[in-house]
Design a protein around this motif. Structure first.
Motif, short mmCIF file in Angstrom:
data_model
loop_
_atom_site.label_atom_id
_atom_site.label_comp_id
_atom_site.label_asym_id
_atom_site.label_seq_id
_atom_site.Cartn_x
_atom_site.Cartn_y
_atom_site.Cartn_z
N MET A 108 35.56 -3.70 -33.41
CA MET A 108 35.02 -2.40 -33.74
C MET A 108 36.08 -1.56 -34.45
O MET A 108 37.24 -1.55 -34.06
CB MET A 108 34.57 -1.68 -32.47
CG MET A 108 33.96 -0.31 -32.70
SD MET A 108 33.64 0.60 -31.17
CE MET A 108 32.44 -0.47 -30.40
N GLN A 123 32.10 1.51 -36.70
CA GLN A 123 31.22 2.19 -35.76
C GLN A 123 31.20 3.71 -35.93
O GLN A 123 30.23 4.37 -35.56
CB GLN A 123 31.66 1.88 -34.32
CG GLN A 123 31.46 0.43 -33.92
CD GLN A 123 29.99 0.07 -33.78
OE1 GLN A 123 29.22 0.78 -33.15
NE2 GLN A 123 29.59 -1.03 -34.40
N ASP A 160 33.10 -4.49 -38.18
CA ASP A 160 32.00 -3.59 -37.86
C ASP A 160 32.53 -2.16 -37.70
O ASP A 160 33.21 -1.85 -36.73
CB ASP A 160 31.33 -4.06 -36.56
CG ASP A 160 30.09 -3.26 -36.23
OD1 ASP A 160 29.56 -2.58 -37.14
OD2 ASP A 160 29.65 -3.30 -35.07
#
Length: 205
Positions: free
Chosen positions: A1, A36, A34
Protein backbone atom coordinates in the motif's frame (compact mmCIF):
# COMPACT_ATOMS: atom_id res chain seq x y z
CA UNK A 1 0.00 0.00 0.00
CA UNK A 2 1.28 3.47 -0.95
CA UNK A 3 0.40 6.95 0.27
CA UNK A 4 1.50 10.15 -1.44
CA UNK A 5 1.98 13.44 0.41
CA UNK A 6 2.45 16.71 -1.47
CA UNK A 7 3.69 19.69 0.53
CA UNK A 8 3.30 23.39 -0.15
CA UNK A 9 1.04 26.35 0.60
CA UNK A 10 0.99 27.08 -3.13
CA UNK A 11 -0.92 23.83 -3.71
CA UNK A 12 -3.62 24.66 -1.18
CA UNK A 13 -4.34 28.16 -2.45
CA UNK A 14 -4.53 27.03 -6.07
CA UNK A 15 -1.43 28.93 -7.16
CA UNK A 16 0.11 25.68 -8.41
CA UNK A 17 -1.75 22.61 -9.65
CA UNK A 18 -0.61 19.34 -8.09
CA UNK A 19 0.47 17.37 -11.15
CA UNK A 20 3.03 15.37 -9.14
CA UNK A 21 0.57 13.05 -7.41
CA UNK A 22 -1.29 12.28 -10.66
CA UNK A 23 1.95 11.34 -12.42
CA UNK A 24 3.19 9.33 -9.44
CA UNK A 25 -0.11 7.48 -9.16
CA UNK A 26 0.09 6.36 -12.78
CA UNK A 27 3.75 5.39 -12.55
CA UNK A 28 3.26 3.42 -9.32
CA UNK A 29 0.15 1.69 -10.65
CA UNK A 30 2.01 0.66 -13.79
CA UNK A 31 4.76 -0.75 -11.56
CA UNK A 32 2.23 -2.85 -9.59
CA UNK A 33 1.87 -0.67 -6.48
CA UNK A 34 -1.55 0.10 -5.01
CA UNK A 35 -1.93 3.80 -4.17
CA UNK A 36 -4.49 4.18 -1.38
CA UNK A 37 -4.38 7.85 -0.47
CA UNK A 38 -3.10 11.24 -1.67
CA UNK A 39 -2.83 14.17 0.76
CA UNK A 40 -1.78 17.80 0.24
CA UNK A 41 -0.56 19.72 3.26
CA UNK A 42 0.75 23.21 4.03
CA UNK A 43 4.31 24.24 4.84
CA UNK A 44 3.71 23.94 8.57
CA UNK A 45 5.69 21.59 10.79
CA UNK A 46 2.71 20.36 12.81
CA UNK A 47 0.66 19.64 9.68
CA UNK A 48 3.47 17.72 7.99
CA UNK A 49 4.22 15.69 11.12
CA UNK A 50 0.57 14.82 11.66
CA UNK A 51 -0.06 13.58 8.13
CA UNK A 52 3.27 11.72 8.08
CA UNK A 53 2.49 10.00 11.38
CA UNK A 54 -0.87 8.76 10.11
CA UNK A 55 0.44 7.77 6.68
CA UNK A 56 3.38 5.79 8.07
CA UNK A 57 1.00 3.81 10.29
CA UNK A 58 -1.27 2.88 7.38
CA UNK A 59 1.08 2.41 4.45
CA UNK A 60 4.22 0.43 3.70
CA UNK A 61 5.41 3.16 1.35
CA UNK A 62 5.06 6.92 1.95
CA UNK A 63 6.25 9.20 -0.84
CA UNK A 64 6.56 12.93 -0.20
CA UNK A 65 7.24 15.81 -2.59
CA UNK A 66 7.90 19.47 -1.85
CA UNK A 67 9.37 21.72 0.81
CA UNK A 68 13.04 21.03 0.02
CA UNK A 69 14.04 24.31 -1.63
CA UNK A 70 16.61 26.83 -0.35
CA UNK A 71 14.09 29.34 1.01
CA UNK A 72 13.28 29.71 4.70
CA UNK A 73 9.72 28.42 4.33
CA UNK A 74 10.97 25.06 3.04
CA UNK A 75 10.95 23.17 6.33
CA UNK A 76 10.55 19.55 5.27
CA UNK A 77 14.11 18.48 6.13
CA UNK A 78 14.01 19.89 9.64
CA UNK A 79 10.55 18.43 10.17
CA UNK A 80 11.78 15.00 9.07
CA UNK A 81 14.67 15.29 11.52
CA UNK A 82 12.24 15.83 14.37
CA UNK A 83 9.98 13.01 13.22
CA UNK A 84 12.81 10.48 12.89
CA UNK A 85 14.66 11.80 15.97
CA UNK A 86 17.86 12.63 14.16
CA UNK A 87 19.82 15.74 13.16
CA UNK A 88 21.22 17.39 10.04
CA UNK A 89 24.76 16.61 8.90
CA UNK A 90 26.78 18.09 6.07
CA UNK A 91 27.10 15.77 3.05
CA UNK A 92 30.14 16.51 0.95
CA UNK A 93 28.88 14.48 -2.01
CA UNK A 94 25.62 16.43 -2.11
CA UNK A 95 27.55 19.71 -1.88
CA UNK A 96 29.72 18.69 -4.84
CA UNK A 97 26.56 17.92 -6.82
CA UNK A 98 25.17 21.35 -5.91
CA UNK A 99 28.36 23.08 -7.04
CA UNK A 100 28.35 21.17 -10.32
CA UNK A 101 24.68 21.94 -10.96
CA UNK A 102 25.05 25.67 -10.20
CA UNK A 103 28.31 26.14 -12.12
CA UNK A 104 27.70 28.81 -14.74
CA UNK A 105 24.27 29.62 -13.27
CA UNK A 106 25.33 31.65 -10.24
CA UNK A 107 28.50 33.59 -9.47
CA UNK A 108 28.87 32.36 -5.91
CA UNK A 109 27.42 29.55 -3.80
CA UNK A 110 25.62 31.35 -0.98
CA UNK A 111 24.76 30.04 2.47
CA UNK A 112 21.24 28.98 1.45
CA UNK A 113 22.67 26.82 -1.33
CA UNK A 114 25.24 25.37 1.06
CA UNK A 115 22.51 24.49 3.56
CA UNK A 116 20.92 22.24 0.95
CA UNK A 117 23.85 19.89 1.50
CA UNK A 118 22.61 19.31 5.05
CA UNK A 119 20.72 16.01 5.28
CA UNK A 120 19.22 13.98 8.14
CA UNK A 121 21.85 11.61 9.51
CA UNK A 122 19.49 8.61 9.53
CA UNK A 123 18.50 8.83 5.87
CA UNK A 124 19.95 7.26 2.76
CA UNK A 125 20.76 10.03 0.30
CA UNK A 126 19.79 9.58 -3.34
CA UNK A 127 21.57 12.03 -5.59
CA UNK A 128 19.63 14.54 -7.64
CA UNK A 129 21.15 15.12 -11.07
CA UNK A 130 18.60 17.75 -12.06
CA UNK A 131 18.54 20.11 -9.06
CA UNK A 132 20.10 21.10 -5.76
CA UNK A 133 17.80 19.30 -3.30
CA UNK A 134 18.87 15.74 -2.41
CA UNK A 135 16.36 12.91 -2.15
CA UNK A 136 16.06 11.31 1.30
CA UNK A 137 15.10 7.66 1.86
CA UNK A 138 14.18 6.50 5.38
CA UNK A 139 13.64 2.91 6.47
CA UNK A 140 11.07 3.23 9.25
CA UNK A 141 9.99 0.06 11.08
CA UNK A 142 8.63 -2.08 8.22
CA UNK A 143 7.92 0.92 6.03
CA UNK A 144 9.76 3.29 3.72
CA UNK A 145 9.44 7.08 3.69
CA UNK A 146 10.94 8.97 0.77
CA UNK A 147 11.16 12.76 0.52
CA UNK A 148 11.64 14.27 -2.96
CA UNK A 149 11.72 17.77 -4.45
CA UNK A 150 8.44 19.23 -5.64
CA UNK A 151 9.86 20.26 -9.03
CA UNK A 152 8.13 17.83 -11.42
CA UNK A 153 11.14 17.18 -13.67
CA UNK A 154 13.32 16.33 -10.66
CA UNK A 155 10.67 14.11 -9.08
CA UNK A 156 9.98 12.21 -12.32
CA UNK A 157 13.65 11.58 -12.96
CA UNK A 158 14.38 10.15 -9.52
CA UNK A 159 11.12 8.18 -9.38
CA UNK A 160 11.83 6.56 -12.74
CA UNK A 161 15.54 5.88 -12.30
CA UNK A 162 15.87 5.24 -8.57
CA UNK A 163 12.77 5.12 -6.35
CA UNK A 164 10.50 2.75 -8.27
CA UNK A 165 13.34 0.27 -9.06
CA UNK A 166 14.31 0.22 -5.37
CA UNK A 167 10.73 -0.26 -4.25
CA UNK A 168 10.20 -3.10 -6.72
CA UNK A 169 13.32 -4.82 -5.43
CA UNK A 170 12.25 -4.41 -1.80
CA UNK A 171 8.55 -5.28 -2.05
CA UNK A 172 8.22 -7.44 -5.20
CA UNK A 173 4.83 -6.00 -6.30
CA UNK A 174 2.32 -7.87 -8.40
CA UNK A 175 0.56 -6.73 -11.55
CA UNK A 176 -2.43 -4.38 -11.51
CA UNK A 177 -4.75 -4.51 -14.51
CA UNK A 178 -7.48 -1.96 -15.20
CA UNK A 179 -10.12 -2.37 -17.85
CA UNK A 180 -12.35 0.47 -19.02
CA UNK A 181 -15.77 -0.29 -20.52
CA UNK A 182 -17.65 2.49 -22.32
CA UNK A 183 -21.43 2.39 -21.90
CA UNK A 184 -23.86 4.51 -23.92
CA UNK A 185 -27.52 5.46 -23.48
CA UNK A 186 -28.00 3.75 -20.10
CA UNK A 187 -28.67 5.95 -17.01
CA UNK A 188 -26.16 5.47 -14.21
CA UNK A 189 -28.74 4.19 -11.71
CA UNK A 190 -30.04 1.62 -14.21
CA UNK A 191 -26.52 0.45 -14.99
CA UNK A 192 -25.73 0.15 -11.28
CA UNK A 193 -28.74 -2.08 -10.80
CA UNK A 194 -27.72 -4.23 -13.76
CA UNK A 195 -24.22 -4.66 -12.33
CA UNK A 196 -25.26 -5.45 -8.76
CA UNK A 197 -25.23 -9.22 -9.21
CA UNK A 198 -21.90 -9.14 -11.02
CA UNK A 199 -20.31 -6.99 -8.30
CA UNK A 200 -21.54 -9.29 -5.53
CA UNK A 201 -20.07 -12.28 -7.35
CA UNK A 202 -16.70 -10.50 -7.68
CA UNK A 203 -16.57 -9.69 -3.95
CA UNK A 204 -17.26 -13.34 -3.07
CA UNK A 205 -14.26 -14.61 -4.99
Amino acid sequence: MVEIITIGDELLIGQVTDTNSAWMGRALNNAGFDVQRITSVSDKKEEIQEVLEKASQRAKIVLMTGGLGPTRDDITKKTLCEFFETHLVFNEEVFNDIQTFLKGRVKNINELNREQALVPEKCQVIRNSMGTAPIMWFDYNDSVVVSMPGVPSEMKQVMTNSIIPRLKQKYLPGIIIHKTILVHNIPEAVLAEMLTEWRMACHQR
